[in-house]
Design a protein around this motif. Structure first.
Motif, PDB file in Angstrom:
ATOM      1  N   PHE A  24      -8.082   5.205   8.388  1.00 23.80           N
ATOM      2  CA  PHE A  24      -7.795   5.249   6.951  1.00 23.80           C
ATOM      3  C   PHE A  24      -6.521   6.029   6.673  1.00 23.80           C
ATOM      4  O   PHE A  24      -5.644   5.575   5.919  1.00 23.80           O
ATOM      5  N   LEU A  25      -6.378   7.197   7.280  1.00 21.96           N
ATOM      6  CA  LEU A  25      -5.197   8.023   7.045  1.00 21.96           C
ATOM      7  C   LEU A  25      -3.943   7.398   7.642  1.00 21.96           C
ATOM      8  O   LEU A  25      -2.840   7.582   7.119  1.00 21.96           O
ATOM      9  N   THR A  26      -4.112   6.660   8.737  1.00 19.42           N
ATOM     10  CA  THR A  26      -2.974   5.992   9.370  1.00 19.42           C
ATOM     11  C   THR A  26      -2.343   4.965   8.441  1.00 19.42           C
ATOM     12  O   THR A  26      -1.117   4.839   8.355  1.00 19.42           O
ATOM     13  N   VAL A  27      -3.179   4.238   7.735  1.00 20.42           N
ATOM     14  CA  VAL A  27      -2.681   3.132   6.917  1.00 20.42           C
ATOM     15  C   VAL A  27      -2.459   3.524   5.456  1.00 20.42           C
ATOM     16  O   VAL A  27      -1.788   2.802   4.719  1.00 20.42           O
ATOM     17  N   LEU A  28      -2.991   4.661   5.026  1.00 23.03           N
ATOM     18  CA  LEU A  28      -2.976   5.026   3.608  1.00 23.03           C
ATOM     19  C   LEU A  28      -1.568   5.078   3.014  1.00 23.03           C
ATOM     20  O   LEU A  28      -1.265   4.388   2.036  1.00 23.03           O
ATOM     21  N   PHE A  29      -0.702   5.897   3.592  1.00 21.33           N
ATOM     22  CA  PHE A  29       0.630   6.075   3.009  1.00 21.33           C
ATOM     23  C   PHE A  29       1.510   4.838   3.155  1.00 21.33           C
ATOM     24  O   PHE A  29       2.203   4.457   2.196  1.00 21.33           O
ATOM     25  N   PRO A  30       1.518   4.155   4.310  1.00 26.97           N
ATOM     26  CA  PRO A  30       2.278   2.896   4.371  1.00 26.97           C
ATOM     27  C   PRO A  30       1.787   1.871   3.356  1.00 26.97           C
ATOM     28  O   PRO A  30       2.592   1.130   2.778  1.00 26.97           O
ATOM     29  N   LEU A  31       0.481   1.843   3.117  1.00 25.97           N
ATOM     30  CA  LEU A  31      -0.064   0.901   2.147  1.00 25.97           C
ATOM     31  C   LEU A  31       0.408   1.243   0.738  1.00 25.97           C
ATOM     32  O   LEU A  31       0.875   0.365  -0.007  1.00 25.97           O
ATOM     33  N   LEU A  32       0.314   2.500   0.374  1.00 27.41           N
ATOM     34  CA  LEU A  32       0.735   2.926  -0.965  1.00 27.41           C
ATOM     35  C   LEU A  32       2.243   2.780  -1.162  1.00 27.41           C
ATOM     36  O   LEU A  32       2.712   2.330  -2.204  1.00 27.41           O
ATOM     37  N   LEU A  33       2.998   3.141  -0.121  1.00 32.60           N
ATOM     38  CA  LEU A  33       4.456   3.083  -0.226  1.00 32.60           C
ATOM     39  C   LEU A  33       5.007   1.666  -0.072  1.00 32.60           C
ATOM     40  O   LEU A  33       6.209   1.448  -0.234  1.00 32.60           O
TER      41      LEU A  33
END
Length: 227
Positions: free
Chosen positions: A10-19
């Motif tokens: 979840f943390l791996t994909v969170l910021f790339p997904l949001l950005l």
């Protein structure tokens, strides 16, 4: 904690997904090319993963997974082949946007040749170790095809993205191997580690990401031709 591996995904994909919705890079516009690449490469690597699990190349610590399995693989491992490549393709696209100069273009041939020589050396020295054998065979096949046969222009940019991705890779794989979430059988690898990370993991990751980027670029190029 049972949800540890899920949380890492979840943390791996969170910021790339949001950005992905950043007004400059607009990575979300590339999702139509990203997701086919993720699915195809994911199926290939999950097949590899399944074989490695049933042959005891590695296993998964039940203390850190939810206990939901498909083909002997925890659901978190399946998600890993979506979250990590997605995050790395996001890095690749951001670098393409913000770093206009192809910094490694003049070094591409040397990098590819060095990787092939190192792969050949590892194959000769550890041909009886399954993880080492498969990892370096697949990586050398990909580099040979993309770098020397089809001569893809994006290979040097991939190398830059990979170098940048090593930073989060060290964090994520460091956690996975130090707890450990993933337990490696040293009989099937070179028994050499960077901290707690088997050396093969660096090149396994490179092969995974290179396949994803090559498929992503293939689908993008095909879409441009249709226009």
């Amino acid at each position: 904690m049972k949800f540890t591996y899920l949380l890492i995904n979840f943390l791996t994909v969170l910021f790339p997904l949001l950005l992905s919705f950043d007004k400059r890079v607009r990575f979300f516009r590339q999702w139509k090319h990203v997701f086919p690449a993720l699915i195809i490469s994911g199926l290939i690597f999950l097949g590899w993963d399944y074989l490695f699990t049933i042959t005891n190349v590695w296993s998964f610590n039940p203390n850190y997974v939810l206990g939901i399995y498909f083909l002997n693989l925890p659901i978190e491992e399946i998600l890993f082949f979506l979250s990590v490549p997605f995050a790395c393709m996001f890095i690749y696209e951001c670098l393409n946007f913000y770093v206009k100069k192809d910094l490694l273009k003049d070094f591409e041939l040397a990098i590819s040749a060095t990787l092939l020589i190192f792969s050949a050396l590892m194959l000769v020295l550890f041909y009886e170790r399954v993880y080492t054998l498969v990892t370096f065979f697949v990586l050398s096949a990909l580099i040979t095809w993309l770098g020397f046969i089809s001569k893809k222009s994006y290979l040097s940019r991939f190398y830059l993205a990979y170098l940048v991705s090593v930073i989060p890779f060290l964090l994520v794989n460091g956690i996975l191997t130090s707890l450990p979430v993933v337990i490696y059988n040293n009989v099937e690898n070179a028994a050499t580690r960077v901290g707690t990370i088997p050396v093969e993991d660096f090149f396994y990751s490179m092969a995974l990401l290179l396949l994803n980027v090559s498929l992503f670029e293939h689908f993008r190029k095909r879409a441009l031709k249709r226009k």
